[in-house]
Design an enzyme around this catalytic site. Structure first.
Site, PDB file in Angstrom:
ATOM      1  N   PHE A   1       0.671   9.643  12.618  1.00  0.00           N
ATOM      2  CA  PHE A   1       2.118   9.260  13.231  1.00  0.00           C
ATOM      3  C   PHE A   1       3.015  10.731  12.703  1.00  0.00           C
ATOM      4  O   PHE A   1       3.865  10.373  12.878  1.00  0.00           O
ATOM      5  CB  PHE A   1       3.074   8.282  12.984  1.00  0.00           C
TER       6      PHE A   1
ATOM      7  N   LYS B   1      -7.872   8.555  -0.883  1.00  0.00           N
ATOM      8  CA  LYS B   1      -8.652   8.142   0.241  1.00  0.00           C
ATOM      9  C   LYS B   1      -9.720   7.530   0.684  1.00  0.00           C
ATOM     10  O   LYS B   1     -10.942   7.896   0.194  1.00  0.00           O
ATOM     11  CB  LYS B   1      -8.294   9.339   1.758  1.00  0.00           C
TER      12      LYS B   1
ATOM     13  N   PRO C   1      -4.097   7.840  14.519  1.00  0.00           N
ATOM     14  CA  PRO C   1      -4.771   8.050  14.060  1.00  0.00           C
ATOM     15  C   PRO C   1      -3.853   8.704  13.095  1.00  0.00           C
ATOM     16  O   PRO C   1      -3.990   9.405  11.797  1.00  0.00           O
ATOM     17  CB  PRO C   1      -5.185   9.415  14.449  1.00  0.00           C
TER      18      PRO C   1
ATOM     19  N   THR D   1      -7.477  11.731  11.927  1.00  0.00           N
ATOM     20  CA  THR D   1      -7.107  12.382  12.840  1.00  0.00           C
ATOM     21  C   THR D   1      -7.736  13.637  12.940  1.00  0.00           C
ATOM     22  O   THR D   1      -7.814  14.196  14.143  1.00  0.00           O
ATOM     23  CB  THR D   1      -6.004  13.107  11.581  1.00  0.00           C
TER      24      THR D   1
ATOM     25  N   GLY E   1       0.495  -0.984  -0.017  1.00  0.00           N
ATOM     26  CA  GLY E   1      -0.066   0.151  -0.028  1.00  0.00           C
ATOM     27  C   GLY E   1       0.464   0.944  -0.154  1.00  0.00           C
ATOM     28  O   GLY E   1       2.288   0.869  -0.113  1.00  0.00           O
TER      29      GLY E   1
ATOM     30  N   HIS F   1      -7.281  16.366   1.892  1.00  0.00           N
ATOM     31  CA  HIS F   1      -6.444  14.522   1.545  1.00  0.00           C
ATOM     32  C   HIS F   1      -6.390  14.483  -0.365  1.00  0.00           C
ATOM     33  O   HIS F   1      -7.523  15.068  -0.840  1.00  0.00           O
ATOM     34  CB  HIS F   1      -6.887  13.116   2.215  1.00  0.00           C
ATOM     35  N   HIS F   2      -6.303  13.909  -0.432  1.00  0.00           N
ATOM     36  CA  HIS F   2      -5.850  13.401  -1.583  1.00  0.00           C
ATOM     37  C   HIS F   2      -7.049  11.815  -2.218  1.00  0.00           C
ATOM     38  O   HIS F   2      -7.752  11.588  -1.072  1.00  0.00           O
ATOM     39  CB  HIS F   2      -4.652  11.972  -1.156  1.00  0.00           C
TER      40      HIS F   2
ATOM     41  N   GLY G   1      -1.913   1.895  12.147  1.00  0.00           N
ATOM     42  CA  GLY G   1      -1.899   2.990  11.814  1.00  0.00           C
ATOM     43  C   GLY G   1      -3.167   3.093  10.706  1.00  0.00           C
ATOM     44  O   GLY G   1      -3.044   4.232  10.513  1.00  0.00           O
TER      45      GLY G   1
ATOM     46  N   THR H   1      -6.668   3.206  10.119  1.00  0.00           N
ATOM     47  CA  THR H   1      -7.802   4.585  10.375  1.00  0.00           C
ATOM     48  C   THR H   1      -8.467   3.374  10.578  1.00  0.00           C
ATOM     49  O   THR H   1      -9.261   2.261  10.476  1.00  0.00           O
ATOM     50  CB  THR H   1      -8.160   5.829  10.417  1.00  0.00           C
TER      51      THR H   1
END
Ligand SMILES: NC(=O)C1=CN([C@@H]2O[C@H](COP(=O)(O)OP(=O)(O)OC[C@H]3O[C@@H](n4cnc5c(N)ncnc54)[C@H](OP(=O)(O)O)[C@@H]3O)[C@@H](O)[C@H]2O)C=CC1
Ligand SMILES: O=C(O)C1=N[C@H](C(=O)O)C[C@H](O)C1
Length: 250
Positions: free
Chosen positions: A108, A139, A106, A146, A11, A135-136, A76, A78
């Site tokens: 790093f 997603k 949520p 977050t 990924g 975001h991109h 990591g 979500t």
């Protein structure tokens, strides 16, 4: 040498983690698994810490399976809610090792962790607060983990300060006011060209505080991921820990 396995290895995030582990002088990459692979290839015989970056629909199942395998897990992915977190705590209460640890974050990136921390500290001083995450468009979940974490932290700070509901005279919004998370409005933007960004707007009469964190590249998450791997490998964090702030001296 810390033996590290990666689940979700092909990924966007998992591939960065594979590279970061391979470059770390104190780590050895053991297993790199992805969709369709048998997660029970990972065990305490070949791995100390697993890093899991998959998709919200499968992460809990992966974590529960890895707990049964007797390994520590840095997560990591979500999509975590109180019920899922309780299932992890329950599984850890009868895990193969008494000192087994699971860590979920949520975000790093230090910029996001500090933005979240600053927003919670500022919240009780402002009549209004809203969260915008950007975001991109690849997603799969919205709002971001977050943004959910930040909204809940703001709400908790306001509740502890005995604050009233935020002012909002909207009579009908058609969905334009975003998702309401514990009384805090959260808005999600998806745009080609973006990676991961969050802006917290806090307002009073005549003034506004804007707190913004930008992750322009997924490399921004890697120091936090490696910190979590090293912290779990060092022991002393048995059970479930949520949020990278737990490993920082904030
Ligand atoms: N905490 C943080 O700091 C960050 C968290 N994230 C979160 O991490 C997660 C992953 O993000 P991202 O890497 O961009 O997503 P990707 O879709 O790029 O990667 C997910 C990977 O998991 C694989 N996968 C799907 N199902 C399984 C399964 N059952 N077992 C093993 N692997 C599986 C996918 O394979 P396939 O494509 O073949 O289905 C894919 O390779 C998201 O939840 C995202 O929100 C992202 C960035 C930072
Ligand atoms: O999917 C992403 O890319 C990200 N997801 C996480 C989230 O949902 O908060 C962390 C970061 O924002 C990047």
């Amino acid at each position: 040498m810390i033996r590290v396995a990666v689940v979700g290895a092909r990924g966007r995030m998992g591939s960065h983690v594979v590279e970061a582990v391979r470059s770390a002088s104190d780590m050895e990459l053991t297993e790199s698994l992805d969709a369709g692979d048998d997660i029970k290839q990972i065990s305490k015989d070949n791995t100390d810490v697993v890093v899991e970056f998959t998709v919200p629909a499968v992460s809990l199942g992966n974590v529960l399976a890895l707990i049964e395998q007797g390994v520590d897990v840095v997560v990591g992915t979500t999509g975590w809610d109180d019920d899922k977190l309780e299932q992890v705590r329950e599984a850890l209460s009868h895990a193969p090792r008494a000192d087994q640890a699971v860590f979920i974050a949520p975000n790093f990136a230090i910029s996001a962790v500090l933005a979240d921390y600053f927003a919670a500290k500022a919240a009780k001083y402002f009549e209004s607060a809203e969260v915008i995450e950007l975001h991109h468009p690849d997603k799969v979940d919205a709002p971001s983990g977050t943004a959910l974490h930040t909204a809940r932290a703001i709400a908790q700070a306001r509740q502890e300060a005995g604050m009233p509901a935020m002012p909002d005279n909207t009579q009908s919004d058609g969905g334009s006011r975003g998702q309401v998370v514990d009384g805090v409005h959260v808005h999600a933007v998806r745009l080609r060209g973006l990676n991961a960004h969050e802006e917290v707007l806090l307002g009073n009469a005549g003034e506004q505080l804007s707190i913004r964190a930008d992750s322009f590249d997924r490399i921004s998450f890697m120091p936090g991921v490696l910190l979590a791997v090293r912290t779990l490998a060092g022991g002393g964090h048995a059970g479930l820990t949520v949020g990278l702030d737990a490993f920082l001296d904030l």
